[in-house]
Motif scaffolding. Structure first.
Motif, PDB file in Angstrom:
ATOM      1  N   TYR A  35      39.006 -12.362  74.610  1.00 21.78           N
ATOM      2  CA  TYR A  35      38.052 -11.678  73.730  1.00 21.78           C
ATOM      3  C   TYR A  35      38.246 -12.068  72.271  1.00 21.78           C
ATOM      4  N   GLU A  36      39.492 -12.254  71.863  1.00 24.31           N
ATOM      5  CA  GLU A  36      39.784 -12.555  70.459  1.00 24.31           C
ATOM      6  C   GLU A  36      39.002 -13.768  69.946  1.00 24.31           C
ATOM      7  N   SER A  37      38.776 -14.753  70.798  1.00 24.69           N
ATOM      8  CA  SER A  37      38.054 -15.958  70.368  1.00 24.69           C
ATOM      9  C   SER A  37      36.729 -16.138  71.110  1.00 24.69           C
ATOM     10  N   TYR A  38      36.250 -15.082  71.762  1.00 22.52           N
ATOM     11  CA  TYR A  38      35.041 -15.206  72.582  1.00 22.52           C
ATOM     12  C   TYR A  38      33.800 -15.503  71.746  1.00 22.52           C
ATOM     13  N   PHE A  39      33.583 -14.733  70.695  1.00 23.96           N
ATOM     14  CA  PHE A  39      32.406 -14.943  69.839  1.00 23.96           C
ATOM     15  C   PHE A  39      32.773 -15.875  68.698  1.00 23.96           C
ATOM     16  N   ASP A  40      31.886 -16.810  68.388  1.00 26.52           N
ATOM     17  CA  ASP A  40      32.098 -17.755  67.296  1.00 26.52           C
ATOM     18  C   ASP A  40      31.760 -17.060  65.976  1.00 26.52           C
ATOM     19  N   PRO A  41      32.752 -16.849  65.105  1.00 28.65           N
ATOM     20  CA  PRO A  41      32.487 -16.149  63.847  1.00 28.65           C
ATOM     21  C   PRO A  41      31.539 -16.901  62.914  1.00 28.65           C
ATOM     22  N   ALA A  42      31.336 -18.187  63.168  1.00 30.63           N
ATOM     23  CA  ALA A  42      30.418 -18.967  62.347  1.00 30.63           C
ATOM     24  C   ALA A  42      28.958 -18.686  62.704  1.00 30.63           C
ATOM     25  N   GLU A  43      28.745 -18.081  63.843  1.00 27.70           N
ATOM     26  CA  GLU A  43      27.395 -17.759  64.291  1.00 27.70           C
ATOM     27  C   GLU A  43      27.074 -16.303  63.963  1.00 27.70           C
ATOM     28  N   SER A  44      25.811 -16.013  63.691  1.00 27.69           N
ATOM     29  CA  SER A  44      25.422 -14.628  63.416  1.00 27.69           C
ATOM     30  C   SER A  44      24.680 -14.008  64.594  1.00 27.69           C
ATOM     31  N   THR A  45      24.331 -14.844  65.579  1.00 22.01           N
ATOM     32  CA  THR A  45      23.635 -14.341  66.757  1.00 22.01           C
ATOM     33  C   THR A  45      24.214 -14.970  68.020  1.00 22.01           C
ATOM     34  N   VAL A  46      23.922 -14.321  69.137  1.00 28.68           N
ATOM     35  CA  VAL A  46      24.373 -14.783  70.449  1.00 28.68           C
ATOM     36  C   VAL A  46      23.187 -14.622  71.390  1.00 28.68           C
ATOM     37  N   PRO A  47      22.979 -15.548  72.328  1.00 34.16           N
ATOM     38  CA  PRO A  47      21.827 -15.414  73.217  1.00 34.16           C
ATOM     39  C   PRO A  47      21.957 -14.246  74.197  1.00 34.16           C
ATOM     40  N   VAL A  48      20.831 -13.595  74.442  1.00 33.74           N
ATOM     41  CA  VAL A  48      20.764 -12.598  75.509  1.00 33.74           C
ATOM     42  C   VAL A  48      21.081 -13.338  76.809  1.00 33.74           C
ATOM     43  N   GLY A  49      21.837 -12.712  77.687  1.00 36.65           N
ATOM     44  CA  GLY A  49      22.228 -13.355  78.933  1.00 36.65           C
ATOM     45  C   GLY A  49      23.667 -13.826  78.915  1.00 36.65           C
ATOM     46  N   ASP A  50      24.267 -13.907  77.725  1.00 31.02           N
ATOM     47  CA  ASP A  50      25.686 -14.208  77.625  1.00 31.02           C
ATOM     48  C   ASP A  50      26.430 -12.984  78.156  1.00 31.02           C
ATOM     49  N   PRO A  51      27.303 -13.142  79.154  1.00 28.75           N
ATOM     50  CA  PRO A  51      27.930 -11.975  79.787  1.00 28.75           C
ATOM     51  C   PRO A  51      28.679 -11.055  78.820  1.00 28.75           C
ATOM     52  N   GLY A  52      29.457 -11.627  77.914  1.00 34.16           N
ATOM     53  CA  GLY A  52      30.183 -10.805  76.948  1.00 34.16           C
ATOM     54  C   GLY A  52      29.254 -10.101  75.976  1.00 34.16           C
ATOM     55  N   ALA A  53      28.218 -10.806  75.552  1.00 29.32           N
ATOM     56  CA  ALA A  53      27.245 -10.208  74.633  1.00 29.32           C
ATOM     57  C   ALA A  53      26.461  -9.096  75.331  1.00 29.32           C
ATOM     58  N   ASP A  54      26.083  -9.331  76.586  1.00 29.63           N
ATOM     59  CA  ASP A  54      25.379  -8.276  77.330  1.00 29.63           C
ATOM     60  C   ASP A  54      26.260  -7.037  77.467  1.00 29.63           C
ATOM     61  N   ALA A  55      27.548  -7.243  77.719  1.00 29.26           N
ATOM     62  CA  ALA A  55      28.473  -6.113  77.874  1.00 29.26           C
ATOM     63  C   ALA A  55      28.645  -5.360  76.557  1.00 29.26           C
ATOM     64  N   THR A  56      28.773  -6.077  75.434  1.00 27.10           N
ATOM     65  CA  THR A  56      28.928  -5.375  74.162  1.00 27.10           C
ATOM     66  C   THR A  56      27.618  -4.731  73.736  1.00 27.10           C
ATOM     67  N   ASP A  57      26.480  -5.328  74.096  1.00 29.64           N
ATOM     68  CA  ASP A  57      25.196  -4.688  73.808  1.00 29.64           C
ATOM     69  C   ASP A  57      25.103  -3.338  74.519  1.00 29.64           C
ATOM     70  N   LYS A  58      25.526  -3.306  75.777  1.00 28.63           N
ATOM     71  CA  LYS A  58      25.512  -2.043  76.514  1.00 28.63           C
ATOM     72  C   LYS A  58      26.469  -1.048  75.866  1.00 28.63           C
ATOM     73  N   LEU A  59      27.656  -1.499  75.499  1.00 29.56           N
ATOM     74  CA  LEU A  59      28.636  -0.639  74.850  1.00 29.56           C
ATOM     75  C   LEU A  59      28.057  -0.036  73.569  1.00 29.56           C
ATOM     76  N   VAL A  60      27.490  -0.877  72.703  1.00 28.51           N
ATOM     77  CA  VAL A  60      26.951  -0.387  71.431  1.00 28.51           C
ATOM     78  C   VAL A  60      25.754   0.532  71.684  1.00 28.51           C
ATOM     79  N   SER A  61      24.897   0.184  72.633  1.00 29.71           N
ATOM     80  CA  SER A  61      23.760   1.053  72.970  1.00 29.71           C
ATOM     81  C   SER A  61      24.241   2.415  73.454  1.00 29.71           C
ATOM     82  N   ASP A  62      25.268   2.414  74.303  1.00 27.67           N
ATOM     83  CA  ASP A  62      25.839   3.675  74.784  1.00 27.67           C
ATOM     84  C   ASP A  62      26.420   4.480  73.623  1.00 27.67           C
ATOM     85  N   ILE A  63      27.117   3.817  72.728  1.00 32.51           N
ATOM     86  CA  ILE A  63      27.706   4.510  71.583  1.00 32.51           C
ATOM     87  C   ILE A  63      26.616   5.162  70.740  1.00 32.51           C
TER      88      ILE A  63
END
Length: 139
Positions: A35-63
């Motif tokens: 997880y520590e290096s999963y997302f590229d800090p140089a990018e500001s967006t991630v495509p929908v369908g990326d498993p980690g991004a989908d999981a964090t989207d659900k987490l943030v939506s739930d929050i």
């Protein structure tokens, strides 16, 4: 502005324990191994369908949806006891509107609690992850 098929990346500062719990959550939910290096800090967006991004989207939506209950459950005093240099940056990806809603709620909680966002991020995410570990992770 992001397209409908992109999540926006944003960072939260959390204690190391909460970061580790978040890493475990993402491993269970999406198979994210590093997880520590999963997302590229140089990018500001991630495509929908990326498993980690989908999981964090659900987490943030739930929050966002459960914020009032999580606020009530949050251990703000415990989070305040974390040394100021012991917080780590955790990148999350979510729908841009969800990101805006989450930021508003975190900021309001910081104002009410008269504390910094690191304390709020840690306490709220800890409350969410405690709930998540008590139930089956469903995406």
């Amino acid at each position: 502005m992001t397209a409908d098929d992109r999540y926006k990346l944003f960072g939260v500062y959390v204690s190391e324990d909460v970061f580790d719990a978040l890493a475990d959550y993402l491993y269970e939910a999406a198979g994210v191994v590093d997880y520590e290096s999963y997302f590229d800090p140089a990018e500001s967006t991630v495509p929908v369908g990326d498993p980690g991004a989908d999981a964090t989207d659900k987490l943030v939506s739930d929050i966002v949806t459960e914020f009032a209950d999580l606020y009530d459950e949050a251990a703000f005093e415990t989070a305040r006891e974390v040394e100021s240099d012991a917080f780590v940056l955790a990148d999350l990806a979510a729908d841009p509107q969800t990101v805006a809603n989450a930021r508003e709620r975190f900021q309001a909680a910081a104002t009410i609690q008269e504390t910094d966002l690191r304390t709020i991020h840690t306490a709220i995410l800890s409350a969410y992850l405690s709930r998540a570990s008590a139930r089956e992770i469903e995406l």
